[in-house]
Design a protein around this motif. Structure first.
Motif: not given
Length: 346
Positions: A184, A187, A196, A199, A255, A258, A263
């Motif tokens: 996390t 990201i 990506k 994520s 998440i 993104e 997040s």
């Protein structure tokens, strides 16, 4: 002043679980990546974790020193009865540190780099597992406290409390938590297809974390682990877990989109709620042996020692915390103050 010492004890524990956990998790994410993505993960880890990875263990050192000085009975039990898994933890941290440096700064690039890579990945995984197993031993009710070691085998006293299914589940839960935090976090430290990828990994580890947590609680309840039963029937702990469950929805959305900021901070909130729920259910009786419960506040150091320690922690905190904040801000690990990042935008 005892409350000041308690605050720094719990604060250090939380920061090590959060920051040290994310550090370990980066290696776990790399370990369970495809061959093509391992190099991407390695380069990202150096760029993101490299400048601050040594600072993460400050909180473990502070925690150990506080326990040693302020809570000698508690510290004594940990050092004596958990010396085997804690030794393995120290070996894992050492192996990980050596591999982290040599696989990047070794003057000769040859096949030894592969050994360093695997040493880093494996030690990143087994170290949080042994940390989790050590904590499980403290709350599992299997520690046999005795002064006559001749009545018991080495295995009964020093191995059985942590080397069991409950301990393994707690260890795997913490390892999954570390991977969840790291994926996390990353990201917000990557762009394009790499973002990506993190994520997707964050989604996977979120599901894995919830699954292992459910299995852990179910196993503890079925096998009548006292800590788990108290956890389940404590209204405050249950409320914390329910809030954590509700926050899974905005976390999952952040998440999926993104989101660099939301997040990260929602994940941090999840960790804080889980730790609070676990500790509150049985605090201050965090050690549960086969014969009795041991309070963290039992037989604390003399008031004069607590006074000096509390003042030292206040002064040290006033110096260390701004420095840590500046370090993380300088390497853009704290996103919320960046003009280009907003909580509710991608």
């Amino acid at each position: 002043m005892i409350y000041v010492v308690l605050f720094f004890t719990l604060f250090s524990f939380f920061l090590y679980v959060l920051l040290g956990g994310a550090d370990f998790g980066a290696g776990i994410v790399e370990l369970f990546s495809s061959r093509e993505n391992k190099k991407i993960n390695r380069d990202t880890i150096y760029r993101v974790m490299g400048p601050i990875w040594e600072a993460n263990h400050i909180w473990l050192i502070i925690l150990i020193v506080i326990l040693w000085i302020a809570f000698p009975v508690y510290f004594n039990i940990i050092i004596i009865y958990l010396h085997v898994p804690l030794t393995l933890v120290l070996l894992g941290i050492t192996m990980r540190g050596v591999a982290f440096i040599f696989r990047h700064y070794d003057a000769v690039v040859d096949q030894s780099q592969n050994w360093y890579n695997w040493m880093f990945r494996i030690s990143s995984f087994i170290t949080p597992v042994f940390l989790g197993m050590s904590f499980a031993a403290l709350i599992g009710g299997e520690i046999v406290m005795t002064e006559d070691y001749s009545n018991y085998s080495f295995y009964q006293i020093f191995m059985a409390p942590w080397l069991n299914i409950f301990g393994l589940l707690v260890g795997l839960f913490y390892a999954a938590l570390c991977a969840f935090m790291a994926s996390t976090l990353l990201i917000g430290e990557s762009d394009g297809e790499v973002r990506k990828m993190y994520s997707r990994k964050s989604k996977i580890y979120t599901v894995l974390l919830v699954f292992i947590g459910f299995v852990l609680i179910a196993y503890g309840y079925v096998n009548e682990v006292e800590f788990i039963k108290d956890f389940i029937f404590n209204p405050t702990s249950v409320l914390s877990i329910l809030i954590s469950a509700v926050l899974l929805f905005p976390l999952w959305k952040a998440i999926k989109k993104e989101n660099k900021v939301a997040s990260r901070y929602l994940a941090g909130a999840q960790v804080m709620l889980v730790i609070f729920a676990a500790l509150y259910a049985h605090f201050p009786y965090v050690i549960i042996t086969s014969g009795k419960e041991v309070s963290l506040l039992a037989e604390t150091a003399p008031d004069s020692v607590i006074q000096v320690l509390g003042i030292s922690l206040i002064i040290g905190g006033a110096i260390i915390l701004p420095g840590l904040f500046h370090l993380m801000r300088s390497f853009k690990m704290i996103k919320v103050f960046d003009r280009d990042n907003q909580i509710f935008k991608k």
